[in-house]
Scaffold this active site. Structure first.
Site, short mmCIF file in Angstrom:
data_model
loop_
_atom_site.label_atom_id
_atom_site.label_comp_id
_atom_site.label_asym_id
_atom_site.label_seq_id
_atom_site.Cartn_x
_atom_site.Cartn_y
_atom_site.Cartn_z
N CYS A 104 12.40 7.83 2.71
CA CYS A 104 12.69 9.26 2.66
C CYS A 104 12.55 9.89 4.05
CB CYS A 104 11.80 9.93 1.61
SG CYS A 104 12.36 11.56 1.16
N TYR A 105 11.51 10.69 4.29
CA TYR A 105 11.35 11.28 5.64
C TYR A 105 11.32 10.17 6.70
CZ TYR A 105 9.35 13.81 9.58
OH TYR A 105 9.14 14.35 10.83
N HIS A 191 12.37 6.86 -3.38
CA HIS A 191 10.97 6.41 -3.34
C HIS A 191 10.79 5.15 -4.19
CE1 HIS A 191 9.11 9.74 -1.15
NE2 HIS A 191 10.10 10.45 -1.65
N GLU A 193 8.33 3.32 -4.45
CA GLU A 193 6.93 3.12 -4.87
C GLU A 193 6.59 3.78 -6.20
OE1 GLU A 193 8.03 4.87 -2.38
OE2 GLU A 193 6.97 6.75 -2.11
N GLY A 247 -22.43 2.43 -12.94
CA GLY A 247 -20.98 2.56 -12.91
C GLY A 247 -20.37 1.29 -12.33
N VAL A 248 -19.03 1.22 -12.38
CA VAL A 248 -18.37 -0.02 -11.97
C VAL A 248 -18.52 -0.27 -10.46
CG1 VAL A 248 -16.07 1.03 -11.77
CG2 VAL A 248 -16.26 -1.40 -12.16
N ASP A 249 -18.54 0.80 -9.66
CA ASP A 249 -18.62 0.60 -8.20
C ASP A 249 -19.99 0.03 -7.80
OD1 ASP A 249 -16.18 1.78 -8.31
OD2 ASP A 249 -16.81 3.70 -7.46
N LYS A 397 -9.68 1.60 -6.61
CA LYS A 397 -10.50 1.48 -7.82
C LYS A 397 -10.06 0.31 -8.71
CE LYS A 397 -13.73 3.51 -10.41
NZ LYS A 397 -14.99 4.10 -9.95
#
Ligand code: XMP
Length: 541
Positions: A104-105, A191, A193, A247-249, A397
């Site tokens: 794009c740009y 795009h 993606e 938590g997962v982290d 994540k």
């Protein structure tokens, strides 16, 4: 090859200096011109098992030569190449001999800088468009003619630069994809993606594998092996402290570090008293008995409650909890220390955001606007005198989850719903007391039990109860009651930034309501929150 160059455009925080160093592997560099999709391009490339990083558009050709990426992608961006303030790249990058894909740009910039012409289109093109392929080789191998691609542009290429050929067009955009095959310069107006671009992933694969000649080396097992090696090299025989939240982290971090340095790691779990019912016990037991990672349990419930006595303002509550956490953590670090290193679960999106890569050098203006206000109790002060170990700072994540899974973390941790750092303290609205926390914990347990039992857990982003600091009248048996209401907050979401209230089946709501009113002393009414985000937020405080 050492890829750890210092980019002048990147704010070098003490954390960044302390990072583990980069993993020496082939990579695709993305120059970010302010597109909301820059990060997504990196994720898509990593899905092809090739490492990718987002860098500032001001990264120079000399810096890129030092980084030696296998390919470069120029992202989209909100500007027109003719704007006075439009971000430009170092024109030397066209002569590096490294394949470049402008999106794009990024494509318009390529055309503009290499002697072609970009102009405002009579009709912009926004949304889905069918792409007709004029050259099905190279970038478009295995991309179907007529594939749907996602467009979002007001400017278009009017004339290609010398040496370029047309690869594809749409009904509205004659030059939808172009290439200078000899110099390996490619541009696409759409795009690839975004998920709506059906042929997007094959195109990305063609660029990464066939044009840039990358091998699929970015794998979970390679990451785990290299991280372990790097943690060992960095930490040596020193001791590392980690604040475990469950938590997962932080759990993945604990696993990785434990694999790397065994007992040189000390995990501290600070129980603020704001966890869900049975969770502190469960967490400590799971780590100690099942994973054989010892956890120092710090019971700080009383001091947190004391600090919150009489406080009702949500921001003030968060501030006090954050402050109390730091204080408790400092005490714990003295008690179990001394430690040389602190392990932090910093992830790649935090690094991109804090790197300030998108500031216009002339105006000082940010090019990309990212709105994210995550308040984390685990956020520790900068002046703790530890060196940092941040083995997850290159990961998104979903990659953390893959790593967690690969090193044996159970699904209940890998796939658990988000839980805020200040925990139930921001779900007891108004003043937090031990009595209110206990009431909320019991109601919340029922919500979770009913959701789990019916296999609905993964249908929702979060499902929890909130306790309101008011009382209303009810009747039970022949008795008048005057007790708290509980609100059910059950939402669906992609990323927590926006959310919708979940269409929970009535019979599930009915059972939750009946059980809560009958089983939880102190509650006589249940309401269901039907507010989306925006305008509501997911948490009530
Ligand atoms: P809101 O309430 O802003 O929440 O819509 C969005 C997401 O963020 C979570 N959240 C937090 N997570 N520390 C965290 O780690 C916090 O202080 C915090 N506050 C909100 C929230 O649960 C939701 O998933």
């Amino acid at each position: 090859m050492n890829t750890a160059v210092t980019l002048p455009t990147t704010q070098q925080t003490p954390q960044a200096e302390q990072n583990l160093g980069q993993i020496n592997r082939p990579m695709i560099a993305i120059l970010d011109f302010g597109s909301q999709y820059s990060e997504l391009i990196a994720r898509r490339i990593r899905e092809t098992q090739v490492y990718s990083e987002v860098l500032s558009y001001r990264t120079t050709a000399a810096q890129l030569r030092q980084l030696n990426p296998k390919g470069i992608i120029l992202s989209g961006g909100p500007n027109s190449v003719y704007d006075n303030r439009a971000p430009h790249c170092d024109p030397e990058i066209w002569h590096l001999g490294i394949p470049i894909l402008g999106v794009c740009y990024g494509m318009q910039l390529m055309v503009n800088q290499l002697g072609g012409e970009v102009a405002r289109s009579d009709r912009g093109e926004y949304g889905k468009a069918a792409l007709f392929i004029d050259d099905p080789t190279d970038l478009f191998t295995n991309v179907d003619d007529g594939s749907t691609m996602w467009m979002s542009h007001g400017d278009s290429v009017k004339q290609m630069p010398p040496g370029f050929e047309l690869l594809a067009h749409t009904d509205n955009t004659p030059c939808a994809a172009i290439a200078n095959h000899q110099k390996k310069l490619y541009g696409v107006q759409f795009h690839p993606e975004v998920v709506h671009s059906i042929g997007g992933l094959p195109l990305i694969r063609n660029f990464v594998y066939h044009i840039c000649k990358c091998e699929p080396t970015w794998t979970t097992s390679a990451f785990v092996e290299e991280s372990i090696r790097e943690i060992r090299a960095k930490v040596g025989n020193k001791r590392v402290l980690l604040a475990l939240s469950g938590g997962v982290d932080s759990s993945t971090l604990a696993f990785l570090l434990h694999k790397a340095i065994g007992d040189q790691l000390t995990c501290v779990f600070i129980d603020q008293g704001f966890m869900r019912k049975y969770e502190p016990e469960r967490l400590v037991k799971l780590f100690q008995e099942q994973f054989h990672i010892s956890v120092e349990y710090v019971n700080a419930r009383d001091s947190f409650l004391k600090a919150l006595a009489g406080v009702t303002d949500p921001e003030e509550k968060r501030r006090i909890i954050g402050h109390e956490f730091i204080h408790t953590f400092e005490e714990a670090s003295k008690k179990f220390g001394p430690f040389d290193y602190l392990a932090q679960g910093t992830l790649y999106p935090d690094v991109i955001e804090s790197a300030d890569t998108n500031v216009d050098p002339q105006t000082g203006e940010r090019v990309a606007v990212k709105i994210k206000s995550h308040h984390n109790v685990g956020g520790l002060p900068k002046d703790l005198r530890f060196k940092l170990v941040e083995p997850l700072r290159k990961l998104f994540k979903d990659e953390v989850r893959k790593v967690g899974r690969s090193i044996g973390l159970p699904e209940e941790i890998v796939n658990r719903h988000p839980f805020p750092g200040p925990g139930l303290a921001i779900r007891v609205i108004g003043e937090v007391t031990a009595e209110r926390l206990n009431i909320l914990r019991d109601a919340d347990l029922i919500v979770r039990q009913e959701i789990n039992q019916r296999g609905l857990y993964h249908d929702y982003w979060q499902a929890f109860a909130v306790l309101l600091p008011i009382r209303s009248v009810g009747v039970m048996g022949d008795q008048r009651t005057y007790a708290y209401p509980v609100v059910l907050r059950i939402v669906t979401s992609e990323d927590g930034m926006t959310a919708d209230w979940a269409r929970v089946p009535y019979d599930v709501l009915e059972v939750m309501s009946n059980r809560i009113v009958n089983e939880v002393k102190g509650v006589n009414r249940v309401a269901f929150d039907i507010t989306s985000k925006p305008p509501g937020t997911i948490e009530w405080e």
